[in-house]
Design a protein around this motif. Structure first.
Motif, PDB file in Angstrom:
ATOM      1  N   ALA A  16       0.837  -1.204   0.000  1.00 24.42           N
ATOM      2  CA  ALA A  16       0.000   0.000   0.000  1.00 24.42           C
ATOM      3  C   ALA A  16       0.874   1.258   0.000  1.00 24.42           C
ATOM      4  CB  ALA A  16      -0.928  -0.008   1.205  1.00 24.42           C
ATOM      5  N   THR A  19       1.972   1.706  -3.515  1.00 19.59           N
ATOM      6  CA  THR A  19       0.818   2.146  -4.307  1.00 19.59           C
ATOM      7  C   THR A  19       0.559   3.636  -4.104  1.00 19.59           C
ATOM      8  OG1 THR A  19      -0.284  -0.008  -4.371  1.00 19.59           O
ATOM      9  CG2 THR A  19      -1.699   1.939  -4.526  1.00 19.59           C
ATOM     10  N   VAL A 154      -5.637   5.721  -9.038  1.00 19.88           N
ATOM     11  CA  VAL A 154      -5.248   4.829  -7.944  1.00 19.88           C
ATOM     12  C   VAL A 154      -5.565   3.384  -8.317  1.00 19.88           C
ATOM     13  CG1 VAL A 154      -5.714   4.158  -5.550  1.00 19.88           C
ATOM     14  CG2 VAL A 154      -5.457   6.570  -6.144  1.00 19.88           C
ATOM     15  N   LYS A 155      -6.746   3.170  -8.885  1.00 13.64           N
ATOM     16  CA  LYS A 155      -7.097   1.813  -9.309  1.00 13.64           C
ATOM     17  C   LYS A 155      -6.182   1.344 -10.434  1.00 13.64           C
ATOM     18  CE  LYS A 155     -11.523   2.814  -9.804  1.00 13.64           C
ATOM     19  NZ  LYS A 155     -12.978   2.657 -10.053  1.00 13.64           N
ATOM     20  N   SER A 158      -2.743  -0.680 -10.035  1.00 16.26           N
ATOM     21  CA  SER A 158      -2.655  -2.141  -9.912  1.00 16.26           C
ATOM     22  C   SER A 158      -1.957  -2.770 -11.114  1.00 16.26           C
ATOM     23  CB  SER A 158      -4.047  -2.749  -9.739  1.00 16.26           C
ATOM     24  OG  SER A 158      -4.859  -2.472 -10.858  1.00 16.26           O
ATOM     25  N   ASP A 167       3.784  -3.340  -5.468  1.00 18.89           N
ATOM     26  CA  ASP A 167       2.666  -2.544  -4.974  1.00 18.89           C
ATOM     27  C   ASP A 167       1.698  -3.415  -4.194  1.00 18.89           C
ATOM     28  OD1 ASP A 167       1.621  -3.955  -7.212  1.00 18.89           O
ATOM     29  OD2 ASP A 167       0.025  -2.472  -7.382  1.00 18.89           O
ATOM     30  N   THR A 169      -1.219  -4.781  -5.085  1.00 17.60           N
ATOM     31  CA  THR A 169      -1.662  -5.967  -5.822  1.00 17.60           C
ATOM     32  C   THR A 169      -0.574  -7.027  -5.869  1.00 17.60           C
ATOM     33  OG1 THR A 169      -3.162  -4.656  -7.198  1.00 17.60           O
ATOM     34  CG2 THR A 169      -2.512  -6.807  -8.055  1.00 17.60           C
ATOM     35  N   TYR A 194      -7.934  -1.037  -1.198  1.00 16.04           N
ATOM     36  CA  TYR A 194      -8.125  -0.091  -2.304  1.00 16.04           C
ATOM     37  C   TYR A 194      -9.314   0.835  -2.015  1.00 16.04           C
ATOM     38  CZ  TYR A 194      -4.712  -1.852  -5.688  1.00 16.04           C
ATOM     39  OH  TYR A 194      -3.550  -2.178  -6.343  1.00 16.04           O
ATOM     40  N   TYR A 195     -10.375   0.256  -1.475  1.00 14.87           N
ATOM     41  CA  TYR A 195     -11.556   1.069  -1.154  1.00 14.87           C
ATOM     42  C   TYR A 195     -11.212   2.138  -0.114  1.00 14.87           C
ATOM     43  CZ  TYR A 195     -15.980   2.544   0.794  1.00 14.87           C
ATOM     44  OH  TYR A 195     -17.010   3.315   1.248  1.00 14.87           O
ATOM     45  N   ASN A 198      -9.241   5.009  -1.696  1.00 15.30           N
ATOM     46  CA  ASN A 198     -10.079   5.860  -2.545  1.00 15.30           C
ATOM     47  C   ASN A 198     -11.156   6.592  -1.757  1.00 15.30           C
ATOM     48  OD1 ASN A 198      -8.891   5.585  -5.106  1.00 15.30           O
ATOM     49  ND2 ASN A 198      -9.750   3.541  -5.326  1.00 15.30           N
TER      50      ASN A 198
END
Length: 217
Positions: A16, A19, A154-155, A158, A167, A169, A194-195, A198
């Motif tokens: 994370a 990421t 951000v998505k 991945s 990262d 993922t 991820y949620y 975001n």
């Protein structure tokens, strides 16, 4: 063997961090390009409009994953070898910058014609009209779509998994390969992380929108 959720966390947390770093750096590149290219699309010089249009159409019309592969796997064949992080940031920044430039351009064009005419009537120079009158009004219009674009970015991070950048993922897939029986839990954790990232971005964008909208109709 893993016996609890807490034992799953260390690797995803490390991922994370990568990421978030990739997302922040890419967002910075994308924002600069969005503003520069968005303004270039409105330039009175045909050559500048033409070049900026080529950039936008190319990066919007081709796959982000293939762009990433080109930067990391293809460029070494012509003597240019980029570190994984730089390749990831450039690919994401160039791709989302193309989309962002259209947001900037359309937001500027959406400023009422009367505002342009009022600035001209005040004998403002073109750069003064843009800086002091047009962009402040366009900024409020840009925020919601730029916020959505940031979430998409951000998505999109991945995809750096495919160049083995460690990262979120990538680290989740490492865990999954080591603990197949925990696949549902690992993938659920991936979704949740991820949620959460975001959700924080969406909350921050809403705060900025409210502050930017104060005193405006």
């Amino acid at each position: 063997m893993i016996s609890s959720w807490t034992q799953l966390l260390p690797l995803p947390l490390q991922g994370a961090r990568i990421t978030i770093v990739v997302a922040l750096l890419s967002a910075g590149v994308a924002l600069v390009l969005s503003i520069a290219v968005g303004l270039a699309r409105l330039s009175g010089l045909r050559a500048i409009r033409w070049l900026s249009t080529i950039y936008v159409e190319f990066f919007r019309g081709t796959s982000l994953l293939i762009q990433l592969f080109w930067l990391y796997f293809a460029l070494p064949f012509v003597g240019i070898e980029l570190p994984k992080l730089l390749a990831a940031v450039l690919a994401l920044g160039l791709n989302y910058g193309a989309y962002g430039s259209e947001i900037v351009r359309s937001s500027i064009l959406a400023v009422p014609k009367g505002q342009w005419e009022a600035a001209i009537a005040l004998n403002m120079k073109p750069w003064q009209r843009m800086l002091y009158v047009i962009i402040p009004q366009a900024f409020v219009r840009m925020l919601p779509p730029l916020g959505n674009l940031l979430i998409e970015l951000v998505k999109g991070t991945s995809l750096v998994y495919f160049i083995t950048l460690a990262d979120l993922t990538y680290q989740a897939m490492v865990l999954r390969n080591n603990y197949i029986a925990w696949t549902p839990q690992i993938l659920a954790l991936l979704l949740i992380m991820y949620y959460m990232i975001n959700a924080l971005i969406a909350f921050a964008i809403r705060l900025i929108e409210r502050k930017a909208s104060v005193g405006r109709l």
